[in-house]
Motif scaffolding. Sequence first.
Motif, PDB file in Angstrom:
ATOM      1  N   GLY A 159      -5.899 -20.885   2.038  1.00 34.13           N
ATOM      2  CA  GLY A 159      -5.668 -21.962   0.784  1.00 34.13           C
ATOM      3  C   GLY A 159      -4.555 -22.948   0.548  1.00 34.13           C
ATOM      4  N   PHE A 160      -4.223 -23.809  -0.430  1.00 28.82           N
ATOM      5  CA  PHE A 160      -3.643 -25.574  -0.499  1.00 28.82           C
ATOM      6  C   PHE A 160      -3.155 -24.364  -0.873  1.00 28.82           C
ATOM      7  N   ALA A 161      -1.498 -24.398  -2.050  1.00 30.48           N
ATOM      8  CA  ALA A 161      -0.525 -23.573  -3.157  1.00 30.48           C
ATOM      9  C   ALA A 161       0.154 -24.776  -3.552  1.00 30.48           C
ATOM     10  N   GLY A 162       0.914 -25.137  -4.900  1.00 26.27           N
ATOM     11  CA  GLY A 162       1.535 -25.746  -5.487  1.00 26.27           C
ATOM     12  C   GLY A 162       0.482 -27.180  -5.691  1.00 26.27           C
ATOM     13  N   ARG A 163       1.249 -28.000  -5.743  1.00 20.68           N
ATOM     14  CA  ARG A 163       0.891 -28.867  -6.450  1.00 20.68           C
ATOM     15  C   ARG A 163      -0.343 -29.791  -5.735  1.00 20.68           C
ATOM     16  N   VAL A 164      -0.176 -29.723  -4.095  1.00 25.07           N
ATOM     17  CA  VAL A 164      -1.359 -30.260  -2.996  1.00 25.07           C
ATOM     18  C   VAL A 164      -2.780 -29.375  -3.882  1.00 25.07           C
ATOM     19  N   ALA A 165      -2.844 -28.032  -4.021  1.00 24.96           N
ATOM     20  CA  ALA A 165      -3.848 -27.820  -4.475  1.00 24.96           C
ATOM     21  C   ALA A 165      -4.724 -28.428  -4.946  1.00 24.96           C
ATOM     22  N   ARG A 166      -4.264 -29.174  -6.488  1.00 26.62           N
ATOM     23  CA  ARG A 166      -4.962 -29.921  -7.024  1.00 26.62           C
ATOM     24  C   ARG A 166      -5.554 -31.220  -6.114  1.00 26.62           C
ATOM     25  N   LEU A 167      -4.984 -32.391  -5.176  1.00 26.67           N
ATOM     26  CA  LEU A 167      -5.014 -33.386  -4.302  1.00 26.67           C
ATOM     27  C   LEU A 167      -6.631 -32.499  -3.579  1.00 26.67           C
ATOM     28  N   ALA A 168      -6.440 -31.170  -3.087  1.00 22.75           N
ATOM     29  CA  ALA A 168      -7.308 -30.893  -2.125  1.00 22.75           C
ATOM     30  C   ALA A 168      -8.658 -30.260  -2.916  1.00 22.75           C
ATOM     31  N   ARG A 169      -8.518 -29.667  -4.008  1.00 21.99           N
ATOM     32  CA  ARG A 169      -9.694 -29.399  -4.693  1.00 21.99           C
ATOM     33  C   ARG A 169     -10.435 -30.994  -5.315  1.00 21.99           C
ATOM     34  N   VAL A 170      -9.898 -31.616  -5.494  1.00 17.80           N
ATOM     35  CA  VAL A 170     -10.244 -33.053  -5.553  1.00 17.80           C
ATOM     36  C   VAL A 170     -10.956 -33.728  -4.044  1.00 17.80           C
ATOM     37  N   HIS A 171     -10.788 -33.577  -2.999  1.00 12.73           N
ATOM     38  CA  HIS A 171     -11.740 -33.795  -2.452  1.00 12.73           C
ATOM     39  C   HIS A 171     -12.337 -33.252  -1.713  1.00 12.73           C
ATOM     40  N   GLN A 172     -12.030 -31.727  -1.974  1.00 11.39           N
ATOM     41  CA  GLN A 172     -13.513 -30.691  -1.327  1.00 11.39           C
ATOM     42  C   GLN A 172     -14.296 -30.528  -2.039  1.00 11.39           C
ATOM     43  N   PHE A 173     -14.613 -30.730  -3.552  1.00 11.14           N
ATOM     44  CA  PHE A 173     -16.056 -31.111  -4.154  1.00 11.14           C
ATOM     45  C   PHE A 173     -15.956 -32.560  -4.641  1.00 11.14           C
ATOM     46  N   GLY A 174     -15.264 -33.847  -3.988  1.00 14.17           N
ATOM     47  CA  GLY A 174     -15.832 -34.818  -4.496  1.00 14.17           C
ATOM     48  C   GLY A 174     -15.282 -35.030  -6.165  1.00 14.17           C
ATOM     49  N   GLU A 175     -14.743 -34.836  -6.918  1.00 14.93           N
ATOM     50  CA  GLU A 175     -14.267 -34.908  -8.062  1.00 14.93           C
ATOM     51  C   GLU A 175     -14.002 -36.141  -8.181  1.00 14.93           C
ATOM     52  N   MET A 176     -13.572 -37.068  -9.408  1.00 16.29           N
ATOM     53  CA  MET A 176     -12.793 -38.257 -10.759  1.00 16.29           C
ATOM     54  C   MET A 176     -12.208 -37.682 -10.786  1.00 16.29           C
ATOM     55  N   GLU A 177     -10.424 -38.611 -10.451  1.00 10.90           N
ATOM     56  CA  GLU A 177      -9.374 -38.680  -9.895  1.00 10.90           C
ATOM     57  C   GLU A 177      -9.012 -39.914  -9.773  1.00 10.90           C
ATOM     58  N   ARG A 178      -7.604 -39.935 -11.287  1.00 12.96           N
ATOM     59  CA  ARG A 178      -7.157 -41.585 -11.067  1.00 12.96           C
ATOM     60  C   ARG A 178      -6.476 -41.309  -9.914  1.00 12.96           C
ATOM     61  N   VAL A 179      -6.148 -42.709  -9.188  1.00  5.19           N
ATOM     62  CA  VAL A 179      -6.093 -43.332  -7.887  1.00  5.19           C
ATOM     63  C   VAL A 179      -4.643 -43.795  -7.993  1.00  5.19           C
ATOM     64  N   ALA A 180      -4.322 -43.764  -9.145  1.00  5.22           N
ATOM     65  CA  ALA A 180      -2.354 -43.906  -8.957  1.00  5.22           C
ATOM     66  C   ALA A 180      -2.058 -43.416 -10.707  1.00  5.22           C
ATOM     67  N   PRO A 181      -0.769 -43.278 -10.504  1.00 11.61           N
ATOM     68  CA  PRO A 181      -0.670 -42.705 -12.747  1.00 11.61           C
ATOM     69  C   PRO A 181      -0.918 -44.116 -13.410  1.00 11.61           C
ATOM     70  N   GLY A 182      -1.942 -43.872 -13.605  1.00 10.01           N
ATOM     71  CA  GLY A 182      -2.372 -44.825 -15.462  1.00 10.01           C
ATOM     72  C   GLY A 182      -3.249 -45.974 -14.814  1.00 10.01           C
ATOM     73  N   GLY A 183      -3.994 -45.203 -13.469  1.00  7.45           N
ATOM     74  CA  GLY A 183      -4.226 -46.682 -12.882  1.00  7.45           C
ATOM     75  C   GLY A 183      -6.564 -46.305 -12.762  1.00  7.45           C
ATOM     76  N   PRO A 184      -6.846 -47.034 -11.884  1.00  5.86           N
ATOM     77  CA  PRO A 184      -8.105 -46.063 -12.813  1.00  5.86           C
ATOM     78  C   PRO A 184      -8.841 -45.229 -11.544  1.00  5.86           C
ATOM     79  N   GLU A 185      -9.794 -44.864 -12.680  1.00  2.86           N
ATOM     80  CA  GLU A 185     -10.711 -43.202 -11.836  1.00  2.86           C
ATOM     81  C   GLU A 185     -11.299 -43.932 -10.857  1.00  2.86           C
ATOM     82  N   TYR A 186     -11.228 -43.000 -10.094  1.00  2.41           N
ATOM     83  CA  TYR A 186     -13.211 -43.069  -9.069  1.00  2.41           C
ATOM     84  C   TYR A 186     -13.201 -41.416  -8.335  1.00  2.41           C
ATOM     85  N   ARG A 187     -14.388 -41.397  -7.889  1.00  2.53           N
ATOM     86  CA  ARG A 187     -14.932 -40.106  -7.890  1.00  2.53           C
ATOM     87  C   ARG A 187     -14.750 -40.328  -6.188  1.00  2.53           C
TER      88      ARG A 187
END
Length: 160
Positions: free
Chosen positions: A102-130
Amino acid sequence: MMDELGALEKWAGGLLEQLSPPARRAAMLNVARELRRSQQARVASQRNPDASAYEPRKARAAKGGKNLRGKKGRIKRAAMFAKLRTARFLKVEADASGLAIGFAGRVARLARVHQFGEMERVAPGGPEYRYPARVLLGFTGADREMIRDRLLRHLTLASR
């Protein structure tokens, strides 16, 4: 996927219990390394475990409505997850009781967003995107066969 893991664990568990703990750890580490190589190759080829292609990146419009990804020579059209699939980020752990990839640390969040197709901000303070689900970690039929073959090979070598 959990049913597949349960069936695999039930099948392999009985066979692996016959080995000593150091031999089990060696077998698990061997399988984990090979499984990581398989996952890296699949992600590099931009494929989900069911052999379907990853959904392509969304075209990003620049100021003035221009398509940034359409500019030749300006923005590199490289494969997604190039750094994420390296051994630095895709970690392997194995001991006598099991293995984990699996992924560890900060990249685990990025991997989880792509693995499960979650909502996340495109850039800090930017728009949210699924983000579309792009399965980074998953079993293919070839992976299950490889696990079976590696365990059987290890068991036959240990019984000699």
